[in-house]
Structures are given as C-alpha cells and as structure tokens.
Design a protein around this motif. Structure first.
Motif, PDB file in Angstrom:
ATOM      1  N   ASP A 218      -0.097 -26.001 -11.712  1.00 56.40           N
ATOM      2  CA  ASP A 218      -0.502 -24.986 -12.681  1.00 56.40           C
ATOM      3  C   ASP A 218      -0.715 -23.612 -12.049  1.00 56.40           C
ATOM      4  OD1 ASP A 218      -0.391 -27.076 -14.394  1.00 56.40           O
ATOM      5  OD2 ASP A 218      -2.567 -27.332 -14.607  1.00 56.40           O
ATOM      6  N   HIS A 219      -1.030 -23.586 -10.758  1.00 52.87           N
ATOM      7  CA  HIS A 219      -1.253 -22.290 -10.089  1.00 52.87           C
ATOM      8  C   HIS A 219      -0.029 -21.836  -9.286  1.00 52.87           C
ATOM      9  CE1 HIS A 219      -5.331 -23.465 -11.181  1.00 52.87           C
ATOM     10  NE2 HIS A 219      -5.643 -22.190 -11.119  1.00 52.87           N
ATOM     11  N   GLY A 220       1.079 -22.514  -9.480  1.00 51.87           N
ATOM     12  CA  GLY A 220       2.338 -22.059  -8.876  1.00 51.87           C
ATOM     13  C   GLY A 220       2.480 -22.315  -7.389  1.00 51.87           C
ATOM     14  N   LEU A 221       1.604 -23.141  -6.812  1.00 56.60           N
ATOM     15  CA  LEU A 221       1.702 -23.378  -5.358  1.00 56.60           C
ATOM     16  C   LEU A 221       2.967 -24.157  -5.001  1.00 56.60           C
ATOM     17  CD1 LEU A 221      -1.457 -22.750  -5.778  1.00 56.60           C
ATOM     18  CD2 LEU A 221      -1.749 -23.918  -3.597  1.00 56.60           C
ATOM     19  N   PHE A 222       3.327 -25.139  -5.850  1.00 62.04           N
ATOM     20  CA  PHE A 222       4.539 -25.916  -5.578  1.00 62.04           C
ATOM     21  C   PHE A 222       5.790 -25.025  -5.607  1.00 62.04           C
ATOM     22  CE2 PHE A 222       2.327 -29.929  -7.297  1.00 62.04           C
ATOM     23  CZ  PHE A 222       2.139 -30.449  -6.021  1.00 62.04           C
ATOM     24  N   ASP A 223       5.724 -23.930  -6.376  1.00 68.13           N
ATOM     25  CA  ASP A 223       6.900 -23.054  -6.510  1.00 68.13           C
ATOM     26  C   ASP A 223       7.121 -22.170  -5.288  1.00 68.13           C
ATOM     27  OD1 ASP A 223       7.112 -24.053  -9.068  1.00 68.13           O
ATOM     28  OD2 ASP A 223       5.901 -22.436  -9.942  1.00 68.13           O
ATOM     29  N   CYS A 224       6.096 -22.061  -4.432  1.00 75.41           N
ATOM     30  CA  CYS A 224       6.213 -21.175  -3.267  1.00 75.41           C
ATOM     31  C   CYS A 224       6.892 -21.904  -2.114  1.00 75.41           C
ATOM     32  CB  CYS A 224       4.834 -20.690  -2.821  1.00 75.41           C
ATOM     33  SG  CYS A 224       4.076 -19.584  -4.026  1.00 75.41           S
ATOM     34  N   GLN A 225       7.847 -21.202  -1.497  1.00 75.43           N
ATOM     35  CA  GLN A 225       8.552 -21.798  -0.356  1.00 75.43           C
ATOM     36  C   GLN A 225       7.748 -21.677   0.929  1.00 75.43           C
ATOM     37  OE1 GLN A 225      11.199 -23.661  -1.133  1.00 75.43           O
ATOM     38  NE2 GLN A 225      10.593 -22.898  -3.155  1.00 75.43           N
ATOM     39  N   SER A 226       6.796 -20.759   0.929  1.00 76.34           N
ATOM     40  CA  SER A 226       5.985 -20.554   2.135  1.00 76.34           C
ATOM     41  C   SER A 226       4.594 -20.076   1.720  1.00 76.34           C
ATOM     42  CB  SER A 226       6.620 -19.495   3.040  1.00 76.34           C
ATOM     43  OG  SER A 226       6.579 -18.243   2.377  1.00 76.34           O
ATOM     44  N   TYR A 227       3.656 -20.143   2.679  1.00 78.56           N
ATOM     45  CA  TYR A 227       2.318 -19.621   2.389  1.00 78.56           C
ATOM     46  C   TYR A 227       2.370 -18.104   2.216  1.00 78.56           C
ATOM     47  CZ  TYR A 227      -2.622 -18.833   2.368  1.00 78.56           C
ATOM     48  OH  TYR A 227      -3.869 -18.450   1.982  1.00 78.56           O
ATOM     49  N   GLU A 228       3.272 -17.482   2.969  1.00 75.50           N
ATOM     50  CA  GLU A 228       3.424 -16.024   2.854  1.00 75.50           C
ATOM     51  C   GLU A 228       3.799 -15.639   1.418  1.00 75.50           C
ATOM     52  OE1 GLU A 228       6.231 -14.307   5.582  1.00 75.50           O
ATOM     53  OE2 GLU A 228       5.260 -12.350   5.401  1.00 75.50           O
TER      54      GLU A 228
END
Ligand code: FMN
Length: 237
Positions: A218-228
């Motif tokens: 829900d917070h879009g973390l899975f959509d990010c390829q990196s922590y940056e």
C-alpha cells in the motif's frame, strides 16, 4: 519549515543531557528561520509501557498498550511521523542506552521492517562520565538507520572533554541548520540498500493479508527497485 522531534531518555531535568539538547536547539533556533515545530519528549512528560513481547505491532501494525490511558505511544509515534528531523538523546548507563530510551526503541522496533523514518534526518546525542559513549551512539545510529533515517550527526558529551562541550553543541546546531535548508537531501547507505532488497525478497513471500506485506504494497515499497528510489519519492516539493 522543518519539524523536529526529540526524545531525551533521562529522568533528570538537571542532567547535562537536557542542558546540551536545549543548547543545541536554542542555538539552531536563534540562527535559522526554517525551523518549525519542535517536540521534546522525555520520560518526565510522557509515559511508555514496556513491550509485552506480543509482537502485535509486527503482525497487525498496532500496539494493544496504546489503548491504555497511561500510555503515550500513539501520540509519540504520530509526532515522529510528522517530523523531518529526529533527535535521539541518551545518557550512557553501563555502556548502554538508558532504560527509557530502550523502551522507546522497543516500541518502535517494527518500524525497522517498514522503513518508517525514510526521508528523515537523524541526530544522536549522548552524555557520559568517561567511557562507553561510542557503543551507545553506534547503537542509536544503527537503530535509526535501520528504520530508514539518514544519520547526519552524532555528538558524545563526555565529562573529561568538558572544555569542548560548547564547541560540540555549536557544531551540532550548525549541522541542524544545514539539514533545515531546502537544499538538504537524505542519501541512502549501502547497508540500507542491502536491507531494503533483503526485506523486499522476504516480504514478497509473506501471506498477502499479513500487515507487513500490506504495508509494503500500500505504501509503494514493493514498486521501488532500490532504497534510493523510495527515498527520492519522499522528497518534499
Ligand atoms: C546507572 C548509571 C550508569 C552509568 N554508567 C556509565 C558508564 O557506563 N560510562 C560512563 O562514562 N558513565 C556512566 N554513568 C554516568 C553518566 O553517563 C553520566 O553522569 C552522564 O553525564 C549522564 O549524565 P547526565 O544525566 O548529566 O546527562 C552512569 C550513570 C548512571 C546513573
């Protein structure tokens, strides 16, 4: 405007810890108009019940203790979430953080699985008589960093360096002012990148109704390829 949250893990209002934290903040306030709200919490103006070990926070995302009238966990967490800068200040007790600081960290532990402090700058302050400050500051840095904060400054006020205390406080205030500038951008560490990728891999295999899976989705973390990438999404415009 940048909001600041401070937790002072001391029950002694006469302590050097209270004095130095206020010295840093007052100095920064006097020289910087970009500082907004400053919330200063300590065990003298708030109460946190100890962790019961139920792990409800990890599994369901809330703490049953927060329903108790004598627990300020919900309010403290809300203030931290509203802050741009988080200052954790602890006296050194037997080479460790104070029990009050540990209590706060225990209650926030599950944030390390959520990177809740992403985009926030972290500052660590300790006071010690003579030894053990490096263990305490390293622990506080690690804790905030695993929760997603960018550690921008650490200051250890050791009694044997009393004559340097004013200079250390001014250095910390100068750093605080620097972070309050609009040009400030938090940067990821290698450790945060590795932790993010590891957590992502583990959580993708979690049951889809688990709190942590839902939070990441829900917070879009899975959509990010990196922590940056996650960090860049938090930049205020
Ligand atoms: C329970 C307890 C344990 C302590 N352990 C240490 C220690 O391990 N190392 C040290 O240098 N000072 C130790 N001290 C001294 C405090 O760190 C020192 O007084 C420090 O300045 C915190 O004081 P403040 O309350 O004035 O900020 C201890 C003090 C207390 C009360």
């Amino acid at each position: 405007m940048k909001n600041i949250f401070v937790y002072i893990g001391s029950r002694n209002e006469e302590s050097r810890l209270f004095r130095y934290v206020h010295q840093i903040i007052n100095h920064a306030r006097a020289h910087c108009s970009a500082i907004g709200n400053i919330d200063i919490y300590s065990p003298l103006n708030s109460n946190l019940l100890p962790s019961t070990g139920c792990k409800n926070c990890f599994e369901k995302g809330f703490c049953p203790s927060e329903e108790a009238a004598n627990d300020d966990g919900e309010q403290i967490k809300a203030r931290i979430e509203q802050a741009d800068i988080v200052i954790l200040a602890s006296p050194v007790y037997s080479h460790n953080v104070s029990s009050d600081m540990k209590l706060l960290i225990d209650r926030l532990s599950y944030w390390a699985h959520l990177f809740k402090l992403t985009g926030k700058a972290g500052i660590v302050v300790t006071t010690a008589e003579s030894n053990g400050a490096s263990f305490v500051s390293a622990y506080l840095e690690k804790t905030m960093s695993f929760m997603g904060a960018s550690i921008e400054h650490t200051v250890n006020f050791v009694n044997s360096e009393q004559d340097l205390a004013d200079m250390y406080a001014e250095e910390a205030a100068a750093k605080l002012i620097e972070i309050c500038d609009d040009s400030y951008r938090a940067k990821p560490t290698n450790q945060q990148e590795v932790t993010f990728q590891t957590m992502k891999m583990i959580l993708l295999d979690y049951p889809h109704d688990h709190f942590e899976y839902r939070y990441w989705r829900d917070h879009g973390l899975f959509d990010c390829q990196s922590y940056e990438e996650l960090l860049n999404r938090h930049v205020k415009v």
